[in-house]
Design a protein around this motif. Sequence first.
Motif, PDB file in Angstrom:
ATOM      1  N   GLU A  51     -56.721  32.144  -6.338  1.00 37.67           N
ATOM      2  CA  GLU A  51     -55.589  31.240  -6.098  1.00 37.67           C
ATOM      3  C   GLU A  51     -54.385  31.634  -6.953  1.00 37.67           C
ATOM      4  O   GLU A  51     -53.237  31.564  -6.499  1.00 37.67           O
ATOM      5  CB  GLU A  51     -56.011  29.798  -6.399  1.00 37.67           C
ATOM      6  N   GLU A  52     -54.625  32.061  -8.175  1.00 32.15           N
ATOM      7  CA  GLU A  52     -53.534  32.471  -9.061  1.00 32.15           C
ATOM      8  C   GLU A  52     -52.841  33.728  -8.536  1.00 32.15           C
ATOM      9  O   GLU A  52     -51.614  33.817  -8.522  1.00 32.15           O
ATOM     10  CB  GLU A  52     -54.076  32.711 -10.471  1.00 32.15           C
ATOM     11  N   GLN A  53     -53.629  34.702  -8.089  1.00 29.89           N
ATOM     12  CA  GLN A  53     -53.051  35.934  -7.540  1.00 29.89           C
ATOM     13  C   GLN A  53     -52.293  35.651  -6.246  1.00 29.89           C
ATOM     14  O   GLN A  53     -51.232  36.244  -6.012  1.00 29.89           O
ATOM     15  CB  GLN A  53     -54.158  36.963  -7.297  1.00 29.89           C
ATOM     16  N   TYR A  54     -52.825  34.757  -5.443  1.00 34.45           N
ATOM     17  CA  TYR A  54     -52.142  34.408  -4.190  1.00 34.45           C
ATOM     18  C   TYR A  54     -50.801  33.738  -4.466  1.00 34.45           C
ATOM     19  O   TYR A  54     -49.819  33.974  -3.755  1.00 34.45           O
ATOM     20  CB  TYR A  54     -53.032  33.477  -3.363  1.00 34.45           C
ATOM     21  N   GLU A  55     -50.744  32.920  -5.515  1.00 37.03           N
ATOM     22  CA  GLU A  55     -49.479  32.280  -5.886  1.00 37.03           C
ATOM     23  C   GLU A  55     -48.452  33.318  -6.325  1.00 37.03           C
ATOM     24  O   GLU A  55     -47.271  33.220  -5.988  1.00 37.03           O
ATOM     25  CB  GLU A  55     -49.729  31.272  -7.010  1.00 37.03           C
ATOM     26  N   VAL A  56     -48.904  34.327  -7.070  1.00 35.72           N
ATOM     27  CA  VAL A  56     -47.992  35.397  -7.503  1.00 35.72           C
ATOM     28  C   VAL A  56     -47.504  36.206  -6.308  1.00 35.72           C
ATOM     29  O   VAL A  56     -46.317  36.554  -6.214  1.00 35.72           O
ATOM     30  CB  VAL A  56     -48.698  36.311  -8.525  1.00 35.72           C
ATOM     31  N   PHE A  60     -43.462  36.663  -4.991  1.00 33.92           N
ATOM     32  CA  PHE A  60     -42.759  37.922  -4.758  1.00 33.92           C
ATOM     33  C   PHE A  60     -42.591  38.245  -3.276  1.00 33.92           C
ATOM     34  O   PHE A  60     -42.123  39.324  -2.922  1.00 33.92           O
ATOM     35  CB  PHE A  60     -43.489  39.082  -5.451  1.00 33.92           C
ATOM     36  N   GLY A  61     -42.982  37.321  -2.411  1.00 37.58           N
ATOM     37  CA  GLY A  61     -42.797  37.530  -0.981  1.00 37.58           C
ATOM     38  C   GLY A  61     -43.660  38.628  -0.410  1.00 37.58           C
ATOM     39  O   GLY A  61     -43.242  39.347   0.503  1.00 37.58           O
ATOM     40  N   LEU A  62     -44.882  38.777  -0.934  1.00 37.97           N
ATOM     41  CA  LEU A  62     -45.765  39.857  -0.497  1.00 37.97           C
ATOM     42  C   LEU A  62     -46.877  39.377   0.429  1.00 37.97           C
ATOM     43  O   LEU A  62     -47.735  40.173   0.813  1.00 37.97           O
ATOM     44  CB  LEU A  62     -46.389  40.536  -1.728  1.00 37.97           C
ATOM     45  N   VAL A  63     -46.869  38.093   0.766  1.00 38.00           N
ATOM     46  CA  VAL A  63     -47.929  37.561   1.625  1.00 38.00           C
ATOM     47  C   VAL A  63     -47.634  37.851   3.085  1.00 38.00           C
ATOM     48  O   VAL A  63     -48.472  38.377   3.825  1.00 38.00           O
ATOM     49  CB  VAL A  63     -48.094  36.044   1.395  1.00 38.00           C
ATOM     50  N   LYS A  64     -46.425  37.547   3.516  1.00 40.05           N
ATOM     51  CA  LYS A  64     -46.040  37.786   4.894  1.00 40.05           C
ATOM     52  C   LYS A  64     -45.417  39.175   5.021  1.00 40.05           C
ATOM     53  O   LYS A  64     -44.605  39.571   4.194  1.00 40.05           O
ATOM     54  CB  LYS A  64     -45.032  36.728   5.359  1.00 40.05           C
ATOM     55  N   PRO A  65     -45.800  39.941   6.020  1.00 39.56           N
ATOM     56  CA  PRO A  65     -45.204  41.275   6.200  1.00 39.56           C
ATOM     57  C   PRO A  65     -43.723  41.178   6.498  1.00 39.56           C
ATOM     58  O   PRO A  65     -43.291  40.362   7.302  1.00 39.56           O
ATOM     59  CB  PRO A  65     -45.987  41.850   7.396  1.00 39.56           C
ATOM     60  N   GLN A  66     -42.950  42.022   5.806  1.00 38.22           N
ATOM     61  CA  GLN A  66     -41.511  42.049   6.009  1.00 38.22           C
ATOM     62  C   GLN A  66     -41.147  43.107   7.036  1.00 38.22           C
ATOM     63  O   GLN A  66     -41.948  43.968   7.396  1.00 38.22           O
ATOM     64  CB  GLN A  66     -40.799  42.321   4.682  1.00 38.22           C
ATOM     65  N   SER A  67     -39.921  43.043   7.493  1.00 39.42           N
ATOM     66  CA  SER A  67     -39.452  44.010   8.477  1.00 39.42           C
ATOM     67  C   SER A  67     -39.385  45.405   7.870  1.00 39.42           C
ATOM     68  O   SER A  67     -38.909  45.587   6.751  1.00 39.42           O
ATOM     69  CB  SER A  67     -38.063  43.593   8.987  1.00 39.42           C
ATOM     70  N   LYS A  68     -39.883  46.389   8.599  1.00 40.30           N
ATOM     71  CA  LYS A  68     -39.907  47.764   8.117  1.00 40.30           C
ATOM     72  C   LYS A  68     -38.691  48.558   8.585  1.00 40.30           C
ATOM     73  O   LYS A  68     -38.613  49.757   8.336  1.00 40.30           O
ATOM     74  CB  LYS A  68     -41.183  48.451   8.622  1.00 40.30           C
ATOM     75  N   THR A  69     -37.750  47.889   9.243  1.00 38.72           N
ATOM     76  CA  THR A  69     -36.599  48.610   9.778  1.00 38.72           C
ATOM     77  C   THR A  69     -35.763  49.237   8.678  1.00 38.72           C
ATOM     78  O   THR A  69     -35.381  50.416   8.757  1.00 38.72           O
ATOM     79  CB  THR A  69     -35.728  47.652  10.617  1.00 38.72           C
TER      80      THR A  69
END
Length: 259
Positions: A51-56, A60-69
């Motif tokens: 849970e702690e790592q998931y919060e981190v 940092f916005g690393l849970v949802k995949p961002q656009s690779k464009t």
Amino acid sequence: KLVIPFITANSLYSEEDTELARQKAIDSVEPITRTLVTNQTIVSRGQIVTEEQYEVLQLFGLVKPQSKTQDFVSATSIVVILVFFVIFYFRHRRLSILQDLRSITVIAIGFLVFLFGARFLIPNRAIIPYFYPLPAFAIILATLFNLEIAIIFSLSLGLLASFGLPNSLDLSMFYIVTSFVAAISLGKGKRFTSFLYSALGIAFSGSLALLAYKLTDPLSDLIGLATLIGVSFLNGIASASIGLMIQYLLSQLMGLPTP
């Protein structure tokens, strides 16, 4: 059941007092602060996320995949720049070596092998990037062909190997400087001692590059810096050894005369 009729509530529920008590309990809990430094691994590959790592990761916005464009456009831009640089440079130089299909094939395969190896091993690691023997590519080209080809292709390889990484500036300079010094200190590579000189050149130039960029970094400490300097010496030994072995094998396979 016998005592229920004789039980009478001696206090009434107060929603306001309950909320005040809850808020007081929340305020009494001291916050726990966690500090993350550059290049620190949040969660390792294959590890179960807590849970702690998931919060981190969410922070940092690393849970949802961002656009690779944007990443694709930036990577394409640097590749196009380096491709045109190499083409225009050797178009004016007109070296006979680059008109040989075998030589071009060796350079291209070696370039891709070292590049993909770097892009696979370097990201999200702290020590391996400075141990990765990228200067071996410059040693191979300098021995099989000449110093000019070694410098031009090592420059492109050093920029691409570290492009897009958090420490790309100091890492690219580390690769470029050590590759240049490795090729220059090798000379014509007529003796085994030439490769020893090249290994020492990689070690000392890499150490100076680390001091130049890491000594003023507030996130660096003396123990970590000393560790990286030691790794740069191992890089010199590994690069010279790999360069000596591969250039010997390639010269035998291709029938190229080497010093």
